[in-house]
Enzyme design. Sequence first.
Site, PDB file in Angstrom:
ATOM      1  N   HIS A  68       0.817  -1.216   0.000  1.00  0.00           N
ATOM      2  CA  HIS A  68       0.000   0.000   0.000  1.00  0.00           C
ATOM      3  C   HIS A  68       0.850   1.264   0.000  1.00  0.00           C
ATOM      4  O   HIS A  68       1.895   1.322   0.638  1.00  0.00           O
ATOM      5  CB  HIS A  68      -0.910   0.019   1.238  1.00  0.00           C
TER       6      HIS A  68
ATOM      7  N   LYS B  14       6.107   6.430   7.850  1.00  0.00           N
ATOM      8  CA  LYS B  14       5.521   5.556   8.871  1.00  0.00           C
ATOM      9  C   LYS B  14       6.607   4.994   9.778  1.00  0.00           C
ATOM     10  O   LYS B  14       7.744   4.809   9.353  1.00  0.00           O
ATOM     11  CB  LYS B  14       4.832   4.341   8.229  1.00  0.00           C
TER      12      LYS B  14
ATOM     13  N   TYR C  70       1.273   1.361  14.178  1.00  0.00           N
ATOM     14  CA  TYR C  70       1.790   2.277  13.170  1.00  0.00           C
ATOM     15  C   TYR C  70       1.704   3.723  13.659  1.00  0.00           C
ATOM     16  O   TYR C  70       0.696   4.118  14.229  1.00  0.00           O
ATOM     17  CB  TYR C  70       0.918   2.278  11.906  1.00  0.00           C
TER      18      TYR C  70
ATOM     19  N   ASP D 246      -6.248  -6.388  -2.151  1.00  0.00           N
ATOM     20  CA  ASP D 246      -4.828  -6.642  -2.360  1.00  0.00           C
ATOM     21  C   ASP D 246      -4.572  -7.622  -3.499  1.00  0.00           C
ATOM     22  O   ASP D 246      -3.515  -7.597  -4.121  1.00  0.00           O
ATOM     23  CB  ASP D 246      -4.168  -7.138  -1.070  1.00  0.00           C
TER      24      ASP D 246
END
Length: 176
Positions: free
Chosen positions: A57, A66, A126, A162
């Site tokens: 992603h 991130k 995250y 996905d």
Amino acid sequence: MKISNTKFSGLKILNGIKFDDSRGYFREIYLQKIFKKKKFVFWCMSKSKKNVLRGMHIQTKNTQAKIVSVIKGKILDVVIDCRKKSKTFGMYYKIVLSDKNCKSLMIPNGFAHGFLALEKENIIFYGCDNYRSVNSEVTIKWDDPNINIKWPSNKKVISKKDKIGKTFSEFIKSLR
């Protein structure tokens, strides 16, 4: 906290400190004073069963840096460098992150991200420097033969989203 560089510019391994005692443990994941120029504004968690593959992603607008850390379990964490001017453009990096090894990955803007859950229960934490933007989310095929990520050969649990991701070539063409 110890920080290790990778061959990918800006991609860093954070080796956290864990303090164990008879009650359990205390673990450091992130220290703002180390990343003075980054402000992480969006924090989230995901839980995945064994063999769940999430990714790859990326947000094309409103890009996100991130920090990825595993609170419980173990994952094979993978990123693809999608920065056109980078020396490692189109290459991937992978690392095992777990609650036991206390490693986190600091992923700069411009990378696609995904992971494969390796234990029965996996909780991933995250921190992002930008909010989620559904309208700029893109999925790159996790099994694109041109990227050729070496995933373990076990059967994977993959979402519909996905499974129908773009090839890396299609993704790059869509940025023009």
